[in-house]
Motif scaffolding. Structure first.
Motif, mmCIF file in Angstrom:
data_model
loop_
_atom_site.group_PDB
_atom_site.id
_atom_site.type_symbol
_atom_site.label_atom_id
_atom_site.label_comp_id
_atom_site.label_asym_id
_atom_site.label_seq_id
_atom_site.Cartn_x
_atom_site.Cartn_y
_atom_site.Cartn_z
ATOM 1 N N LEU A 113 0.849 -1.294 0.025
ATOM 2 C CA LEU A 113 0.007 0.034 -0.017
ATOM 3 C C LEU A 113 1.038 1.209 -0.165
ATOM 4 C CD1 LEU A 113 -2.809 -1.027 2.525
ATOM 5 C CD2 LEU A 113 -3.313 -0.574 -0.010
ATOM 6 N N VAL A 114 1.988 1.300 0.747
ATOM 7 C CA VAL A 114 2.626 2.521 1.011
ATOM 8 C C VAL A 114 3.449 2.559 -0.429
ATOM 9 C CG1 VAL A 114 4.997 3.551 1.951
ATOM 10 C CG2 VAL A 114 3.012 2.404 3.461
ATOM 11 N N GLY A 115 4.058 1.701 -0.876
ATOM 12 C CA GLY A 115 4.902 1.477 -2.183
ATOM 13 C C GLY A 115 3.965 1.970 -3.187
ATOM 14 N N THR A 116 2.695 1.578 -3.392
ATOM 15 C CA THR A 116 1.868 2.067 -4.516
ATOM 16 C C THR A 116 1.509 3.480 -4.142
ATOM 17 O OG1 THR A 116 0.917 -0.155 -4.749
ATOM 18 C CG2 THR A 116 -0.358 1.553 -5.622
ATOM 19 N N PHE A 117 1.102 3.961 -2.867
ATOM 20 C CA PHE A 117 0.977 5.243 -2.670
ATOM 21 C C PHE A 117 1.845 6.162 -3.169
ATOM 22 C CE2 PHE A 117 -2.617 4.221 0.557
ATOM 23 C CZ PHE A 117 -3.684 4.554 -0.431
ATOM 24 N N MET A 118 3.172 5.963 -2.658
ATOM 25 C CA MET A 118 4.370 6.852 -2.929
ATOM 26 C C MET A 118 4.803 6.642 -4.472
ATOM 27 S SD MET A 118 5.126 8.159 -0.075
ATOM 28 C CE MET A 118 6.534 8.923 -0.811
ATOM 29 N N PHE A 119 4.439 5.586 -5.289
ATOM 30 C CA PHE A 119 4.854 5.906 -6.608
ATOM 31 C C PHE A 119 3.996 6.708 -7.278
ATOM 32 C CE2 PHE A 119 3.871 4.248 -11.227
ATOM 33 C CZ PHE A 119 5.040 3.872 -11.645
ATOM 34 N N PHE A 120 2.709 6.792 -6.976
ATOM 35 C CA PHE A 120 2.001 7.939 -7.514
ATOM 36 C C PHE A 120 2.236 9.387 -6.867
ATOM 37 C CE2 PHE A 120 -0.422 4.181 -8.565
ATOM 38 C CZ PHE A 120 -0.628 4.073 -9.983
ATOM 39 N N VAL A 121 2.583 9.377 -5.918
ATOM 40 C CA VAL A 121 2.842 10.625 -5.142
ATOM 41 C C VAL A 121 4.106 11.248 -5.738
ATOM 42 C CG1 VAL A 121 3.498 11.987 -3.025
ATOM 43 C CG2 VAL A 121 1.542 10.403 -3.026
ATOM 44 N N LEU A 122 5.180 10.439 -5.894
ATOM 45 C CA LEU A 122 6.308 10.945 -6.297
ATOM 46 C C LEU A 122 6.340 11.317 -7.866
ATOM 47 C CD1 LEU A 122 8.901 8.446 -4.628
ATOM 48 C CD2 LEU A 122 8.591 10.924 -3.995
ATOM 49 N N HIS A 123 5.643 10.686 -8.504
ATOM 50 C CA HIS A 123 5.379 10.961 -9.935
ATOM 51 C C HIS A 123 4.456 12.307 -9.998
ATOM 52 C CE1 HIS A 123 7.038 7.186 -10.880
ATOM 53 N NE2 HIS A 123 7.249 7.516 -12.125
ATOM 54 N N LEU A 124 3.484 12.568 -9.254
ATOM 55 C CA LEU A 124 2.963 13.811 -9.065
ATOM 56 C C LEU A 124 3.596 14.923 -8.922
ATOM 57 C CD1 LEU A 124 -0.447 14.142 -9.319
ATOM 58 C CD2 LEU A 124 -0.391 14.407 -6.726
ATOM 59 N N ILE A 125 4.802 14.987 -8.112
ATOM 60 C CA ILE A 125 5.531 15.943 -8.049
ATOM 61 C C ILE A 125 6.751 15.856 -8.870
ATOM 62 C CG2 ILE A 125 4.585 16.414 -5.563
ATOM 63 C CD1 ILE A 125 7.245 14.979 -4.560
ATOM 64 N N HIS A 126 6.796 15.121 -9.882
ATOM 65 C CA HIS A 126 7.897 15.040 -10.716
ATOM 66 C C HIS A 126 9.311 14.542 -10.371
ATOM 67 C CE1 HIS A 126 4.853 17.367 -13.268
ATOM 68 N NE2 HIS A 126 5.226 18.199 -12.130
ATOM 69 N N ILE A 127 9.083 13.466 -9.447
ATOM 70 C CA ILE A 127 10.290 12.771 -9.145
ATOM 71 C C ILE A 127 10.316 10.950 -9.633
ATOM 72 C CG2 ILE A 127 11.628 11.634 -7.139
ATOM 73 C CD1 ILE A 127 10.613 14.019 -5.606
ATOM 74 N N ASP A 128 10.981 10.894 -10.521
ATOM 75 C CA ASP A 128 10.680 9.588 -11.318
ATOM 76 C C ASP A 128 11.396 8.472 -10.442
ATOM 77 O OD1 ASP A 128 10.078 7.804 -13.349
ATOM 78 O OD2 ASP A 128 11.966 8.293 -14.426
ATOM 79 N N VAL A 129 10.682 7.676 -10.011
ATOM 80 C CA VAL A 129 11.250 6.491 -9.067
ATOM 81 C C VAL A 129 10.680 5.268 -9.711
ATOM 82 C CG1 VAL A 129 11.538 5.460 -6.912
ATOM 83 C CG2 VAL A 129 11.583 7.880 -7.351
#
Length: 418
Positions: A113-129
């Motif tokens: 859950l945390v991994g999935t949330f963070m994947f979208f959050v980071l891409h939302l603020i333009h950090i490609d991970v």
């Protein structure tokens, strides 16, 4: 600067900051020590604009300490044994199935859950991970820290049944969390194609089953030795040998040292062992010795956590990511506990608002920072270390300071200290 001098400085700082906390702030030690250390480090930053001697000295101390090795390979075994030794085994036994579910399936669910949330959050603020690296972060941040939890719950007045669940989960889930993290670390390092499912299952089985069996063997041996003699000094040394030798054996054979120490501590601390193998004098000295070890290592640990801010690479986008991570991590924990709590609550008479208290009382601490420090540059170490630090500081300072108030509000008749 040798290790003895560094240890002396850390103990001195712990004593000074601990005195300030007890004398003036009167906060729980874990919270007070970390808060004072952070303020001290910030003051050192300000002073460095005029004279950088103190800043350079603090940086040198941190550079000489391998925080990950010190915590995971040395301190954690002592702290978990001490915590388990003073845990109510009978209550833990009654609550064993929900605790087992929280610390295994709960950790796995929270990781994804945390991994999935963070994947979208980071891409939302333009950090490609990559998604796998976000899962790594989910694994290191999902386990609650028994060191932080145990210290704060003592003052919170949590109902006994609920306290047992939170403490029991925190004692076991860090061992499971470390194994999940190491598995994902290996997958990330070698590539998904190079890692077989059978190898992952073997790793889980060896670490978990091996750790628990080793703990049972060590606990039983210490019980047999202590039963044959009545000398509190030697019996205290036997418990110390269990932790030190047990950790060495676990590391040698790749068993889970945290699970081994929790199991051994629970066994040695049972009423049956205390009544049949310890005199009143022995029991008093064993308890006092491990309380002192617990307090000493706790103070040093939370001073170190406060000082670790020196190794952070500050970036505005990292701070934003850390602040956004906090609510999603709390939501993930709430969701990961929801199914097991609903499944067990009728059978085991769960307290009302169990999920809310377990979510807010599930603090993160040194274990998460230690695991974040072990990430490589390819895994976005600086980013996830900064996010982890923001989450840990919020967890201990904000959640830790308000959990007692929450408990008193929810359980007005049960809020007296245990």
């Amino acid at each position: 600067m040798d290790y003895f001098l560094i240890a002396s400085i850390l103990v001195l700082l712990s004593a000074i900051f601990g005195y300030i906390n007890v004398r003036f702030l009167k906060l729980p030690n874990t919270i007070g020590l970390m808060l004072i250390t952070i303020l001290f480090t910030l003051a050192v930053f300000v002073i460095s604009y005029f004279d950088d001697t103190l800043l350079n000295a603090e940086k040198y101390i941190i550079a000489q300490i391998d925080f990950k090795t010190l915590l995971l390979d040395v301190m954690l075994s002592f702290l978990l044994f001490a915590g388990a030794l003073h845990t109510n085994f009978q209550q833990l036994r009654v609550q064993r199935w929900p605790i087992f579910t929280f610390s295994t399936l709960g950790v796995l669910a929270s990781t994804f859950l945390v991994g999935t949330f963070m994947f979208f959050v980071l891409h939302l603020i333009h950090i490609d991970v990559d998604y796998i690296n976000c899962l790594l972060f989910g694994a290191l941040i999902s386990p609650t820290d028994p060191i932080a939890v145990l210290g704060i719950l003592k003052k919170a007045g949590v109902p006994k049944k609920l306290e047992t669940k939170i403490v029991g989960e925190s004692l076991f889930n860090d061992g499971v969390g470390v194994i999940v993290f190491l598995t994902l670390f290996q997958i990330t390092s070698l590539g998904v194609e190079a890692v077989e499912v059978s190898h992952i299952l073997e790793l889980f089985g060896k670490e978990i089953i091996g750790g628990i069996l080793l703990g049972l063997a060590l606990g039983w041996l210490s019980y047999r030795f202590m039963k044959k003699i009545d000398d509190y000094q030697i019996e205290v040394i036997i418990t110390l040998a269990v932790v030190m030798v047990g950790t060495v054996i676990a590391q040698k054979f790749h068993f889970s040292a945290p699970l081994a120490m929790v199991t051994a501590g629970l066994l040695v601390g049972t009423d049956r062992v205390r009544e049949s193998a310890m005199s009143e004098q022995t029991e008093k000295y064993v308890d006092r010795f491990w309380e002192l070890i617990d307090i000493l290592l706790n103070t040093i640990l939370f001073v170190l956590i406060g000082m670790e801010m020196l190794v952070l690479a500050y970036d505005g986008s990292y701070l934003l990511a850390g602040l956004l991570a906090i609510p999603f991590i709390l939501i993930s924990r709430f969701l990961s506990l929801l199914l097991p709590i609903n499944f067990f609550k009728k059978k085991l008479d769960f307290e009302p608002n169990t999920n809310l208290v377990m979510t807010w009382g599930g603090l993160r601490g040194g274990i998460s920072i230690a695991l974040a420090l072990s990430l490589t540059e390819m895994m976005h170490r600086e980013l996830f270390l900064f996010i982890t630090y923001v989450v840990v500081v919020f967890s201990i300072l904000v959640q830790g300071l308000t959990v007692e108030r929450l408990v008193k509000k929810l359980y007005k008749t049960d809020a007296a200290p245990n």
